[in-house]
Each structure stands twice: as structure tokens, then as C-alpha cells.
Design an enzyme around this catalytic site. Structure first.
Site, PDB file in Angstrom:
ATOM      1  N   TYR A 140      -0.898 -14.513   8.939  1.00  0.00           N
ATOM      2  CA  TYR A 140       0.304 -15.371   8.148  1.00  0.00           C
ATOM      3  C   TYR A 140       1.478 -16.040   8.764  1.00  0.00           C
ATOM      4  O   TYR A 140       1.690 -17.364   9.181  1.00  0.00           O
ATOM      5  CB  TYR A 140       0.350 -14.925   6.949  1.00  0.00           C
ATOM      6  N   LEU A 145      -6.054  -8.053  15.700  1.00  0.00           N
ATOM      7  CA  LEU A 145      -7.159  -8.947  14.416  1.00  0.00           C
ATOM      8  C   LEU A 145      -7.132  -8.287  13.101  1.00  0.00           C
ATOM      9  O   LEU A 145      -8.442  -8.219  13.159  1.00  0.00           O
ATOM     10  CB  LEU A 145      -8.316  -9.719  15.355  1.00  0.00           C
ATOM     11  N   LYS A 151       0.882  -4.313   5.650  1.00  0.00           N
ATOM     12  CA  LYS A 151       2.424  -4.536   4.702  1.00  0.00           C
ATOM     13  C   LYS A 151       1.213  -4.867   3.348  1.00  0.00           C
ATOM     14  O   LYS A 151       2.567  -5.025   2.180  1.00  0.00           O
ATOM     15  CB  LYS A 151       2.553  -6.458   5.094  1.00  0.00           C
ATOM     16  N   SER A 161      11.868  -6.018   5.432  1.00  0.00           N
ATOM     17  CA  SER A 161      11.054  -7.245   4.202  1.00  0.00           C
ATOM     18  C   SER A 161      12.728  -6.801   2.719  1.00  0.00           C
ATOM     19  O   SER A 161      13.745  -5.374   3.317  1.00  0.00           O
ATOM     20  CB  SER A 161      10.404  -6.889   3.986  1.00  0.00           C
ATOM     21  N   TYR A 182       5.574   1.836   2.340  1.00  0.00           N
ATOM     22  CA  TYR A 182       5.891   0.529   3.618  1.00  0.00           C
ATOM     23  C   TYR A 182       6.868   0.015   3.376  1.00  0.00           C
ATOM     24  O   TYR A 182       7.829  -0.310   4.710  1.00  0.00           O
ATOM     25  CB  TYR A 182       4.785  -0.616   2.951  1.00  0.00           C
ATOM     26  N   LYS A 235       9.591  -0.080   6.625  1.00  0.00           N
ATOM     27  CA  LYS A 235      10.524  -0.830   7.302  1.00  0.00           C
ATOM     28  C   LYS A 235      12.152   0.076   7.949  1.00  0.00           C
ATOM     29  O   LYS A 235      12.463  -0.214   8.562  1.00  0.00           O
ATOM     30  CB  LYS A 235      10.610  -1.998   6.822  1.00  0.00           C
ATOM     31  N   TYR A 290      13.029 -10.560   4.969  1.00  0.00           N
ATOM     32  CA  TYR A 290      12.389 -11.211   4.384  1.00  0.00           C
ATOM     33  C   TYR A 290      12.042 -11.233   2.743  1.00  0.00           C
ATOM     34  O   TYR A 290      11.783 -10.146   2.473  1.00  0.00           O
ATOM     35  CB  TYR A 290      10.601 -12.052   4.721  1.00  0.00           C
ATOM     36  N   ASN A 341      10.264 -13.499  -0.131  1.00  0.00           N
ATOM     37  CA  ASN A 341       8.590 -13.669  -1.040  1.00  0.00           C
ATOM     38  C   ASN A 341       8.015 -15.117   0.032  1.00  0.00           C
ATOM     39  O   ASN A 341       7.832 -16.445  -0.543  1.00  0.00           O
ATOM     40  CB  ASN A 341       8.638 -14.018  -2.355  1.00  0.00           C
ATOM     41  N   LEU A 383       1.176 -12.922  -5.130  1.00  0.00           N
ATOM     42  CA  LEU A 383       0.888 -12.793  -6.583  1.00  0.00           C
ATOM     43  C   LEU A 383       0.892 -14.339  -5.530  1.00  0.00           C
ATOM     44  O   LEU A 383      -0.387 -14.326  -6.549  1.00  0.00           O
ATOM     45  CB  LEU A 383       2.107 -13.365  -6.928  1.00  0.00           C
ATOM     46  N   GLY A 394       6.776   0.472  -9.360  1.00  0.00           N
ATOM     47  CA  GLY A 394       7.256   0.586  -9.076  1.00  0.00           C
ATOM     48  C   GLY A 394       7.713  -0.854  -8.314  1.00  0.00           C
ATOM     49  O   GLY A 394       8.714  -1.566  -7.797  1.00  0.00           O
TER      50      GLY A 394
HETATM   51  P1  NAD Z   1       0.268 -10.555   8.496  1.00  0.00           P
HETATM   52  O1  NAD Z   1      -1.169  -9.828   8.043  1.00  0.00           O
HETATM   53  O2  NAD Z   1      -0.483 -11.493   7.994  1.00  0.00           O
HETATM   54  O3  NAD Z   1      -0.158 -10.539   9.727  1.00  0.00           O
HETATM   55  C1  NAD Z   1       0.106  -9.069  11.037  1.00  0.00           C
HETATM   56  C2  NAD Z   1      -0.394  -9.608  12.268  1.00  0.00           C
HETATM   57  O4  NAD Z   1      -0.753  -7.899  12.901  1.00  0.00           O
HETATM   58  C3  NAD Z   1      -1.987  -9.631  11.755  1.00  0.00           C
HETATM   59  O5  NAD Z   1      -2.481 -10.734  12.909  1.00  0.00           O
HETATM   60  C4  NAD Z   1      -2.202  -8.106  12.080  1.00  0.00           C
HETATM   61  O6  NAD Z   1      -4.069  -8.833  12.512  1.00  0.00           O
HETATM   62  C5  NAD Z   1      -1.370  -7.742  13.232  1.00  0.00           C
HETATM   63  N1  NAD Z   1      -1.740  -6.600  13.760  1.00  0.00           N
HETATM   64  C6  NAD Z   1      -1.461  -5.264  12.204  1.00  0.00           C
HETATM   65  N2  NAD Z   1      -1.696  -3.889  13.295  1.00  0.00           N
HETATM   66  C7  NAD Z   1      -1.660  -4.381  14.186  1.00  0.00           C
HETATM   67  C8  NAD Z   1      -1.668  -3.737  15.406  1.00  0.00           C
HETATM   68  N3  NAD Z   1      -1.605  -2.220  15.953  1.00  0.00           N
HETATM   69  N4  NAD Z   1      -1.055  -4.235  17.060  1.00  0.00           N
HETATM   70  C9  NAD Z   1      -1.728  -6.153  17.036  1.00  0.00           C
HETATM   71  N5  NAD Z   1      -1.654  -6.243  16.507  1.00  0.00           N
HETATM   72  C10 NAD Z   1      -1.282  -5.827  14.076  1.00  0.00           C
HETATM   73  O7  NAD Z   1       1.151 -10.449   7.798  1.00  0.00           O
HETATM   74  P2  NAD Z   1       1.932 -11.199   7.437  1.00  0.00           P
HETATM   75  O8  NAD Z   1       2.757 -11.557   5.798  1.00  0.00           O
HETATM   76  O9  NAD Z   1       2.068 -12.651   8.610  1.00  0.00           O
HETATM   77  O10 NAD Z   1       3.477 -10.336   8.092  1.00  0.00           O
HETATM   78  C11 NAD Z   1       3.867  -9.989   8.981  1.00  0.00           C
HETATM   79  C12 NAD Z   1       5.112  -9.026   9.243  1.00  0.00           C
HETATM   80  O11 NAD Z   1       6.274  -9.580   8.211  1.00  0.00           O
HETATM   81  C13 NAD Z   1       4.786  -7.926   9.221  1.00  0.00           C
HETATM   82  O12 NAD Z   1       5.771  -6.803  10.139  1.00  0.00           O
HETATM   83  C14 NAD Z   1       5.270  -7.549   7.517  1.00  0.00           C
HETATM   84  O13 NAD Z   1       5.870  -6.387   6.889  1.00  0.00           O
HETATM   85  C15 NAD Z   1       6.536  -8.762   7.354  1.00  0.00           C
HETATM   86  N6  NAD Z   1       6.336  -9.462   6.192  1.00  0.00           N
HETATM   87  C16 NAD Z   1       6.227  -9.775   5.541  1.00  0.00           C
HETATM   88  C17 NAD Z   1       5.656 -10.063   4.078  1.00  0.00           C
HETATM   89  C18 NAD Z   1       4.981 -10.712   3.241  1.00  0.00           C
HETATM   90  O14 NAD Z   1       4.928 -11.121   2.302  1.00  0.00           O
HETATM   91  N7  NAD Z   1       3.955 -11.746   4.014  1.00  0.00           N
HETATM   92  C19 NAD Z   1       7.314  -9.815   3.816  1.00  0.00           C
HETATM   93  C20 NAD Z   1       7.955  -9.421   4.134  1.00  0.00           C
HETATM   94  C21 NAD Z   1       8.130  -8.748   5.817  1.00  0.00           C
HETATM   95  N1  UDP Z   2       3.144 -10.316  -9.740  1.00  0.00           N
HETATM   96  C1  UDP Z   2       1.443 -10.239 -10.895  1.00  0.00           C
HETATM   97  N2  UDP Z   2       0.286 -10.679 -10.259  1.00  0.00           N
HETATM   98  C2  UDP Z   2      -0.392 -10.418  -9.249  1.00  0.00           C
HETATM   99  C3  UDP Z   2       0.496 -10.223  -7.963  1.00  0.00           C
HETATM  100  C4  UDP Z   2       2.082  -9.804  -8.515  1.00  0.00           C
HETATM  101  O1  UDP Z   2       1.812 -10.939 -12.138  1.00  0.00           O
HETATM  102  O2  UDP Z   2      -1.169 -10.490  -9.191  1.00  0.00           O
HETATM  103  C5  UDP Z   2       3.585 -10.046 -10.111  1.00  0.00           C
HETATM  104  C6  UDP Z   2       4.619  -9.305  -9.300  1.00  0.00           C
HETATM  105  O3  UDP Z   2       5.060  -8.354 -10.475  1.00  0.00           O
HETATM  106  C7  UDP Z   2       5.696  -9.826  -9.309  1.00  0.00           C
HETATM  107  C8  UDP Z   2       6.073 -10.853  -8.995  1.00  0.00           C
HETATM  108  O4  UDP Z   2       4.548 -11.437  -9.003  1.00  0.00           O
HETATM  109  O5  UDP Z   2       6.710  -9.781 -10.372  1.00  0.00           O
HETATM  110  C9  UDP Z   2       5.851 -11.457  -7.522  1.00  0.00           C
HETATM  111  O6  UDP Z   2       4.462  -9.739  -6.480  1.00  0.00           O
HETATM  112  P1  UDP Z   2       4.425  -9.994  -4.912  1.00  0.00           P
HETATM  113  O7  UDP Z   2       3.398  -8.931  -4.467  1.00  0.00           O
HETATM  114  O8  UDP Z   2       4.270 -11.478  -4.681  1.00  0.00           O
HETATM  115  O9  UDP Z   2       5.852  -9.340  -4.485  1.00  0.00           O
HETATM  116  P2  UDP Z   2       7.231  -8.348  -4.566  1.00  0.00           P
HETATM  117  O10 UDP Z   2       6.768  -7.890  -5.643  1.00  0.00           O
HETATM  118  O11 UDP Z   2       6.110  -8.050  -3.684  1.00  0.00           O
HETATM  119  O12 UDP Z   2       8.051  -8.818  -4.583  1.00  0.00           O
END
Ligand code: NAD
Ligand code: UDP
Length: 343
Positions: free
Chosen positions: A17, A39, A90, A130, A154, A158, A182, A184, A205, A299
Site C-alpha cells: 500500500y 508479494l 503489520k 509507527s 507488532y 518496530k 507514521y 494512520n 478503520l 489495547g
Molecule cells: P503492506 O502490507 O501493504 O506492504 C508491505 C509489503 O511488504 C507488502 O507488499 C508485502 O508483500 C511485503 N512483505 C512482507 N513481508 C515481506 C518479506 N519478508 N520480504 C519481502 N517483502 C515482504 O503494508 P503498508 O501499509 O504498505 O506498510 C508498509 C510499512 O509501513 C510496514 O512496515 C508497516 O509496518 C508500516 N506502517 C504501516 C502503517 C499502516 O497503517 N499502513 C502504519 C504505520 C507503519
Molecule cells: N475501529 C473501529 N472499527 C474497526 C476498525 C477500527 O471502530 O473495524 C476504530 C479503532 O477502535 C480506532 C480507530 O477506529 O479508534 C482507528 O483504528 P485503526 O485500526 O484504523 O488504527 P489504530 O487503532 O491502529 O491507530
């Protein structure tokens, strides 16, 4: 033969993503891009879409970041100026069920990566951390000085990587390391050609709301309406994924000045409740989002939003897009591709 461009960037997890949105920004700013992704949580069609959007090509290598042979080969073939490290697992709930897998991919995978980087003398790294490293924060907004206290595997993975990278920098201050925490990430590229496409039932969400809007799911469960927030539902700092990707470009520029280890929050500084998000998505999509209030999710913090001033002052970065735009872009992607990249 080594590539001769000094601006070739390795993007681990680039088919995912955030990584795919990053690839668009990198290609549009003249970088060469090599993606390493296994993938496990993405579809290679995301990279085809990146190429369509940018009218540029990238190199894709399918493989695991823990595979030393692939890493060595990659660093021998290309002359990377930096690595943007998105690859990882993640899902908080899954991390509680499969902690060893999470530590293996997220922590061990990063160790393998930095080993290969050091061997190739490529010492510029941006790591996807994160806001989860702040645990259940006591004070708002959350600054980079706020105490860290991860509360699930998780989050701990991190924090562990952050600590590994701090130790690495302390041992060799020629490294240039950016830890980006990051908040959200939501939304999608304005083209509607790439966006969030979770393989399983969404944990977060916004992708859940968006799948309800498009008819893939019947209704949203709102996890609690008895928090001490204005409407009782949880408050978060949603940030447009394109703003987030642009923050990485600024972080790379910041690292180019001098070797350093820098930590920055990437958030907007604004908190929106679950009800705010539902209402904004209804406006953007013109669809009703049926929901029911259920128990709180274990949590979950009541409120979490960033103090983004450090990134603003040091990186010259600020999020531009508001919640309406995040929902409009997410809806464009979701309505174009109701089943994501499986369509
Ligand atoms: P995502 O799952 O869409 O992207 C992660 C990618 O890594 C995927 O394409 C997956 O196929 C690949 N991957 C997983 N394990 C692998 C491995 N062992 N070797 C090679 N590739 C691998 O997730 P995202 O939302 O794009 O998140 C990217 C990063 O940002 C992650 O490290 C995640 O923890 C961090 N992050 C995401 C969020 C969020 O809410 N999306 C928030 C904070 C931090
Ligand atoms: N949340 C919700 N329903 C869902 C997913 C999330 O009400 O199906 C709420 C969750 O309790 C939080 C907010 O939406 O208050 C954001 O949740 P998310 O999982 O997207 O992010 P995070 O909690 O990891 O910051």
C-alpha cells in the site's frame, strides 16, 4: 554490472500500500526504482499501475528480505543511493498469535537488510516505524520525545528495529538513518489506480469503511463509544498516503545533508473520531455506511494524534490533504476496483 545512476533507490515492500505510492513519487521526481517484495501481502498489478500512472518503468524483484542471496545479488547489481524499507508484517492481532513470525520478518529481516547494505557501503536507510511505538500515550499531541511503550508484538518489533538502528548508528556514525513514525495512513493516489488492498478482512478503520461503502461488507463495527472523546469514539490522526510518501522524499533530502539518525512523526496534527470518519466517507461516496457499536477493541488508545512540528521544522514537510480528500481518493480507488487488484 553495477548500475551507474547515483539515484537508484531500493524500495522493500514496494508493491504494498504505502510502498506503491512511494514508487510513484520516486519515479515522478526522477529516481530509478528497484522493488524487492515477496508479494505476501500485495499484488504485482500495483506496480503495473505505478508504471501506468508515471509512464516510467521500474525493476521488480520477487523475493524475501530475509534471503541473503537475493540481497547480495541486488546490491552487487545496483548502485543504490538509499533504501526505503517498507517490507514487513503489520497486523496487530496476527502479531499476538504469531509473534515469532513477526519478529523474524520485521526484526530479523531488517538485520539481514542492513548487513547487506553495510557490505555494499550503502548506508542511507529510511525505516517505516509507527505511532504504535508510543503505546497508550498519556499526553496529546504526541511528540518524538514522548515515552515509547509498545504493547503488542507488532509494536515491539518496530521499537526493536528502532533500537537496533540507533545502536548501528552509534557504532558507525557514517550511517544516515531516518525513523519515520507514521500515524494512520489512509487514502489513495488521485488517479484511482492504486490504493489499499488488504488480502484479508481489514483490521483498520478506513479500508473497512470503504469496503462497506462498496458493498463488500454489510456493516462496520465501531469499537466502543464510551471513550473520553467528544463523541465517545476513538480519535486518530489520519494522514493521506501521498502526503506520507512525500514526507519520505523530504527525509531523504534531510539525510543527504549530513550523516545522522533522525526521528520524525508523520501525521497531520489533527484528530478525527470514528464517527467523523464515517460521516466524511458518507459525504465522499454518497453511500450510507451502516454501523453498530460493539465492545472496545483490546489495547486501543482513546486518542492519538501527532505533534508534527519537528518534521515541519527539520524536513520542511507538512501534510496538505484533509480528511475529505483522503475519503474522496480512497473512494475513487475502491469504486474503480471494488475487489482491489483481483478485479
Ligand atoms: P503492506 O502490507 O501493504 O506492504 C508491505 C509489503 O511488504 C507488502 O507488499 C508485502 O508483500 C511485503 N512483505 C512482507 N513481508 C515481506 C518479506 N519478508 N520480504 C519481502 N517483502 C515482504 O503494508 P503498508 O501499509 O504498505 O506498510 C508498509 C510499512 O509501513 C510496514 O512496515 C508497516 O509496518 C508500516 N506502517 C504501516 C502503517 C499502516 O497503517 N499502513 C502504519 C504505520 C507503519
Ligand atoms: N475501529 C473501529 N472499527 C474497526 C476498525 C477500527 O471502530 O473495524 C476504530 C479503532 O477502535 C480506532 C480507530 O477506529 O479508534 C482507528 O483504528 P485503526 O485500526 O484504523 O488504527 P489504530 O487503532 O491502529 O491507530
Amino acid at each position: 554490472m553495477k548500475g551507474n545512476s547515483q539515484k537508484t533507490i531500493l524500495v522493500t515492500g514496494g508493491a504494498g500500500y504505502i510502498g506503491s505510492h512511494m514508487c510513484v513519487e520516486l519515479l515522478q521526481t526522477g529516481h530509478q526504482v528497484v522493488v524487492l517484495d515477496d508479494l505476501s501481502n500485495s499484488n504485482p498489478k500495483s506496480l503495473q499501475a505505478v508504471e501506468r500512472i508515471t509512464q516510467k518503468t521500474l525493476t521488480f524483484v520477487e523475493g524475501d528480505i530475509r534471503d541473503t542471496r537475493i540481497l547480495t545479488n541486488l546490491f552487487e547489481t545496483h548502485n543504490f543511493s538509499a533504501v526505503l524499507h517498507f517490507a514487513g508484517l503489520k497486523a496487530v492481532g496476527e502479531s499476538v498469535e504469531h509473534p515469532v513470525q513477526y519478529y523474524d520478518v520485521n526484526v530479523n529481516g531488517t538485520l539481514k537488510l542492513v548487513d547487506a547494505m553495510a557490505a555494499a557501503a550503502c548506508k542511507t536507510l529510511v525505516f517505516s516505524s509507527s505511532a504504535t511505538v508510543y503505546g497508550i500515550p498519556e499526553q496529546m499531541p504526541i511528540s518524538e520525545c514522548s515515552p515509547t511503550a509498545a504493547i503488542n508484538p507488532y509494536g515491539r518489533s518496530k521499537l526493536m528495529v528502532e533500537e537496533v538502528l540507533r545502536d548501528l548508528y552509534a557504532s558507525d556514525p557514517t550511517w544516515r538513518i531516518s525513523l519515520l513514525r507514521y500515524f494512520n495512513p489512509v487514502g489513495a493516489h488521485a488517479s484511482g489506480e492504486i490504493g489499499e488492498d488488504p488480502h484479508d478482512v481489514p483490521n483498520n478503520l478506513m479500508p473497512f469503511i470503504s469496503q462497506v461503502a462498496v458493498g463488500r461488507r454489510d456493516q462496520l463495527n465501531v469499537f466502543g463509544d464510551d471513550y473520553g472523546t467528544p463523541d465517545g469514539t476513538g480519535v486518530r490522526d489520519y494522514i493521506h498516503v501521498v502526503d506520507l510518501a512525500k514526507g519520505h522524499l523530504k527525509a531523504l533530502q534531510h539525510l543527504a545533508d549530513t550523516p545522522k539518525l533522525a526521528i520524525h512523526n508523520l501525521g497531520t496534527g489533527n484528530g478525527y473520531s470514528v464517527m467523523d470518519a464515517i460521516n466524511a466517507f458518507e459525504r465522499a461516496s454518497g453511500r450510507k455506511i451502516p454501523y453498530q457499536v460493539v465492545e472496545r477493541r483490546a489495547g486501543d488508545a482513546a486518542t492519538s494524534y501527532a505533534d508534527p512540528r519537528k518534521a515541519n521544522q527539520e524536513l520542511g514537510w507538512q501534510a496538505e490533504y484533509d480528511l475529505e480528500r483522503m475519503c474522496a481518493d480512497a473512494w475513487r480507488w475502491q469504486s474503480n476496483y471494488p475487489n482491489g487488484f483481483r478485479d
